[in-house]
Design an enzyme around this catalytic site. Sequence first.
Site, PDB file in Angstrom:
ATOM      1  N   CYS A 142      -0.990 -29.560   4.041  1.00  0.00           N
ATOM      2  CA  CYS A 142      -2.279 -29.903   4.650  1.00  0.00           C
ATOM      3  C   CYS A 142      -2.118 -30.724   5.927  1.00  0.00           C
ATOM      4  CB  CYS A 142      -3.194 -30.581   3.627  1.00  0.00           C
ATOM      5  SG  CYS A 142      -4.940 -30.547   4.130  1.00  0.00           S
ATOM      6  N   HIS A 235      -4.131 -26.751  -0.496  1.00  0.00           N
ATOM      7  CA  HIS A 235      -3.736 -27.677  -1.562  1.00  0.00           C
ATOM      8  C   HIS A 235      -3.552 -26.926  -2.880  1.00  0.00           C
ATOM      9  CE1 HIS A 235      -3.957 -31.634   0.317  1.00  0.00           C
ATOM     10  NE2 HIS A 235      -5.049 -31.239   0.967  1.00  0.00           N
ATOM     11  N   GLU A 237      -1.548 -27.492  -5.057  1.00  0.00           N
ATOM     12  CA  GLU A 237      -1.174 -28.430  -6.127  1.00  0.00           C
ATOM     13  C   GLU A 237      -2.368 -29.077  -6.818  1.00  0.00           C
ATOM     14  OE1 GLU A 237      -1.922 -31.121  -2.646  1.00  0.00           O
ATOM     15  OE2 GLU A 237      -1.099 -29.106  -2.942  1.00  0.00           O
TER      16      GLU A 237
END
Length: 305
Positions: A142, A235, A237
């Site tokens: 990011c 993102h 994750e």
Amino acid sequence: MPIKIPNLLPATNTLINENIFVITETRAITQDIRPLRILMLNLMPDKIVTETQISRLIGNTPLQVELELLQTATHRSKHTAAEHMLAFYKTFDEVKKEKFDGMIITGAPVEHLEFEDVEYWEELCEIMEWSKTHVTSTFHICWAAQAGLYYHFGIKKKKLDKKLFGVYKHKLDYKNAILFRGFDDEFMVPHSRHTTVATEDIEACDRLKIISTSEEGGVYVCMTDKGRQIFVTGHSEYDARTLEKEYLRDKNLGLPIDMPVNYYPDNDDTKAPLVTWRSCANLLYSNWLNYFVYQTTPYNIEEIE
């Protein structure tokens, strides 16, 4: 893990052309195994949440990984207990003489600032420069992806007219990308950002290759040759409730915030979010660890150059 087959088996070339990872007998018997050393520079405010998210993904492979946590010395965390930082984190001065198989640099909530105005920018630049000679593959997430593209290639970020917030459909622009082996033709990824990097600016850099994009979010992943530097604007994750926490925080504070796209069933925020990105996230990190770290890094870690 790769499939091991005889050296001259005719199936070898067929499998390689089908993007199946194979390893010959000769290579298999000469491989030595040791734990992979992964360094994570955690720039997110809630360190523990991010530690957990990343650890979950890099721990979900057959590879043994040693995770080292890194913090900036020029910025003190305000959202994580000092005891936690002291117990589990090191500063750059403590690790800069070491070498690592892989490195992850997380995002950070500083999009509204110019890069040079970020408190720890000079330190981050030093770390990113060091990574070029001390790390086999660096994975930027990011804001860190935007920061890395700016530092290494002079590519500037651009402010979006409207925040990109939600879970978006992505495609592979390069079908045989090793990083995306096993991915479907379309897959979902969470995003939460106010800025972007223009596709044409990345295309103008002959050292970068665009691997994946989305219609709404533009470039999702680009990388340098052999994956020494990988830039991921989303993102993957994120946990199931990460976007919700951000959404409800701003909503309860009366700040302008739209409901996350493709997140709540029927766009009803009283319902539990629908997770559509978890399998892709696991595969993304597994592929990175296997193909760009484990299969590339030298057995003698001091030989990284």
